[in-house]
Every structure is written in C-alpha cells, then in structure tokens.
Write a protein that holds these residues in place. Structure first.
Motif, short mmCIF file in Angstrom:
data_model
loop_
_atom_site.label_atom_id
_atom_site.label_comp_id
_atom_site.label_asym_id
_atom_site.label_seq_id
_atom_site.Cartn_x
_atom_site.Cartn_y
_atom_site.Cartn_z
N UNK A 283 0.90 -1.23 -0.08
CA UNK A 283 -0.05 -0.04 -0.11
C UNK A 283 0.62 1.26 0.01
N UNK A 284 2.16 1.05 0.36
CA UNK A 284 2.96 2.28 0.33
C UNK A 284 3.62 2.84 -0.96
N UNK A 285 4.15 1.45 -1.75
CA UNK A 285 4.82 1.89 -2.81
C UNK A 285 4.34 1.04 -4.09
N UNK A 286 3.26 0.36 -3.89
CA UNK A 286 2.65 -0.48 -5.05
C UNK A 286 3.80 -1.71 -5.34
N UNK A 287 4.78 -2.08 -4.91
CA UNK A 287 5.77 -3.05 -5.31
C UNK A 287 4.89 -4.42 -4.70
N UNK A 288 5.58 -5.42 -5.57
CA UNK A 288 5.13 -6.95 -5.36
C UNK A 288 5.52 -6.98 -3.82
N UNK A 289 4.43 -8.07 -3.26
CA UNK A 289 4.64 -8.58 -1.81
C UNK A 289 5.30 -10.03 -1.82
N UNK A 290 5.91 -10.42 -0.95
CA UNK A 290 6.33 -11.71 -0.94
C UNK A 290 5.48 -12.22 0.47
N UNK A 291 5.12 -13.51 0.27
CA UNK A 291 4.14 -14.04 1.34
C UNK A 291 4.73 -15.09 1.84
#
Length: 315
Positions: A283-291
């Motif tokens: 939500x801050x930088x719109x980069x991909x998330x690693x779960x």
C-alpha cells in the motif's frame, strides 16, 4: 467507538471500531427496517453489476452483505479497518474463508494493498460517511475496480435534510458541494452532495446511474412503541418498496449509485482462480509482496505486514 491514532490529510482521525470492545454487529440490533430496506435494494442492484469472477466488498465489516455476491463470485475479498469485524466475518462465513473463496484484509481504504484492476466488481455500503477526503478515497477504491461497482452515497440534501436546513437557515450549506460534517466531538460523519460524488466518479472514468433511494423512513421504529411498530411495519415496508425508485436522488439519506467504466479494460491477471494474495501490492510503494505463512514482505520498501488470525493486517 473512539478515534484511532492515525489521521488523514484532512486532520480527521479514522474512527476506531475496535475501541472499548465495540462490536459493529450490535449496531444492527433493533434495526429491522433498515436491514429490510437495504436487502431489497441490494437484491435488485448487485445483479446489475454484470458478470464477475472477482469481487471486493470495500469496508465490508463482518460480511453482512456477503450473501449478495458470494453465490456468483469465484473469489471475493472483504476489506475493513476493524480487526473485530474481520474476525466476525471469518466466524460468519467459515467455509468460504477456509476454502479461499473469501479473503479478509485489514486496511485503510485510502491506501489499499491491491494492484490496479484487481477486481471485476465491487460494492461500498455504509462507508462513505466515515471518509473525510472522499475524493481521494473514491480514487483509491476505483483504482482496483475493473468494470463496475455499487456506491452507497450518504447525501445531505434528502427530503428530511432539506426540511431541517430550511428550519435552521442552513439551506445554502445543504446545497453546496462541500460535505456536511455531523456527529460528536470525537466521531465525525460526512454527508455529501450526490452530484459532486457522481462528478468525481465520472472524472475517474465511470458512467453513473441512480439505482435506488433507501432507508427513506429511517428511524421510524425508534419513534413509536413496539406494539405500534409491529402493526405498522408492513405499511412502512410497502411505502419503502414504492419509494425506492420514485425517491432516487432526493428522498432518502442513502442513495445507491451504479458506476460502470466507460471502457472496461481486460483483466491484467491471467489466472482467474489464483489466490487473492497474488493480486496484492504494497500500500505504500505498490511493489510486489512476498508472502510467508505469517507475514507479507514488500519487495520494494522492505515493509512487513503480519497475518493475524484469519486476516492479513495492513493497518
């Protein structure tokens, strides 16, 4: 309820629905008429959003309205600021959550942790009155909607509002484009001019049309004895049914707007049955998330977001 510590750019902090053990389900006790009125509107309007596989309930609380979209959606997600609401949503819809058909995400609707056009359709009901910067929030919410959404607009110029405005000399404020702020010192609520909200949606690339005027006789049950209410209920429900169409745009405090993209793009996601987490972004930088099993890490800004019980927490 009380106010959370975080504040918007407007200076109004977010209402904390988890404070003091508050449970939003309690709000609906004794509000049978409002539940009936909204049920009648939603049963007619949600199918008019068209075909959808992915659906998002923006500010969906404890899943009160999930029954309108879960039968059709392959995947759905409830976004809400309240941890209590999302915990209750998991209890209310255990099979859908366990199967992955219903995802639960805690977040601020001004900073949504999903990629652009992540969902085909959406709804936002009983939420806009909590949003002081409605222009920003509408832009952020619409960003993740590919085709169409249903927007419940709390208006200030409904019939009773106009009567009150005339009696108090505030008609100019009622008709202005600026939101009307009401509520106690620590709990502010916002009511809007319908045309201003529709113009904002048009600027975001949506065509709008009025769907229904709802809760046209709100609070009547609390103004009469229960014995009277029992006999009057069928009459008032009949009046509500008759005026949901006739009162569009002016009668009731809840005006439902259907917003459809003028040119809906194709979905940017190829696997329509993948997990909802595959469509999320920081939500801050719109980069991909690693779960991992218990957290989501941003590949761009290195922030980390935990999984708390049944929901992912981005607050």
């Amino acid at each position: 309820m009380t106010q959370a510590d975080s504040s918007s750019a407007t200076g109004f902090p977010t209402i904390d629905y988890d404070a003091n053990g508050y449970d939003y389900q309690q709000y609906w006790e004794g509000r049978g008429y409002e539940l009936w009125a909204e049920d009648r509107a939603l049963r007619r309007l949600v199918p008019r959003l068209g075909a959808y596989r992915w659906f998002v309930d923006l500010g969906g609380a404890y899943g009160r309205n999930a029954g309108y979209y879960l039968p059709q959606a392959e995947r759905a997600v409830i976004l809400d600021y309240s941890a209590t609401n999302l915990t209750n949503a998991a209890r209310r819809h255990p099979e859908a959550v366990a199967s992955g058909r219903l995802g639960l995400v805690r977040c601020d609707l001004n900073a949504i942790p999903f990629a652009d056009l992540a969902f085909d359709s959406a709804m936002v009901v009983r939420v806009l009155h909590h949003l002081p910067d409605v222009d920003h929030a509408l832009g952020e919410m619409s960003r993740i909607v590919r085709a169409a959404w249903l927007v419940d607009v709390p208006i200030k110029h409904h019939l009773l509002g106009l009567v009150r405005g005339a009696a108090t000399g505030r008609l100019r404020q009622i008709w202005s484009a600026e939101p009307l702020i009401t509520g106690a010192t620590d709990e502010k609520y916002f009511n809007f001019q319908l045309d201003a909200v529709r113009e904002r949606l048009t600027g975001l690339g949506f065509q709008t049309r009025l769907g229904a005027s709802a809760n046209n006789f709100r609070r009547w049950e609390s103004r009469v004895p229960e014995q009277v209410a029992r006999y009057a209920r069928p009459l008032v429900q009949g009046m509500e049914a008759a005026t949901q169409g006739l009162g569009k745009g002016w009668l009731g405090p809840s005006q439902f707007v259907l917003a459809t993209r003028t040119a809906a793009p194709l979905s940017p996601f190829t696997d329509e049955t993948a997990a909802f987490t595959d469509r999320m972004a920081c939500p801050e930088c719109r980069s991909a998330l690693i779960f991992s099993d218990d957290s989501a890490g941003c590949s761009g800004c290195s922030r980390s977001f935990p999984k708390t019980g049944p929901f992912w927490d981005f607050v």
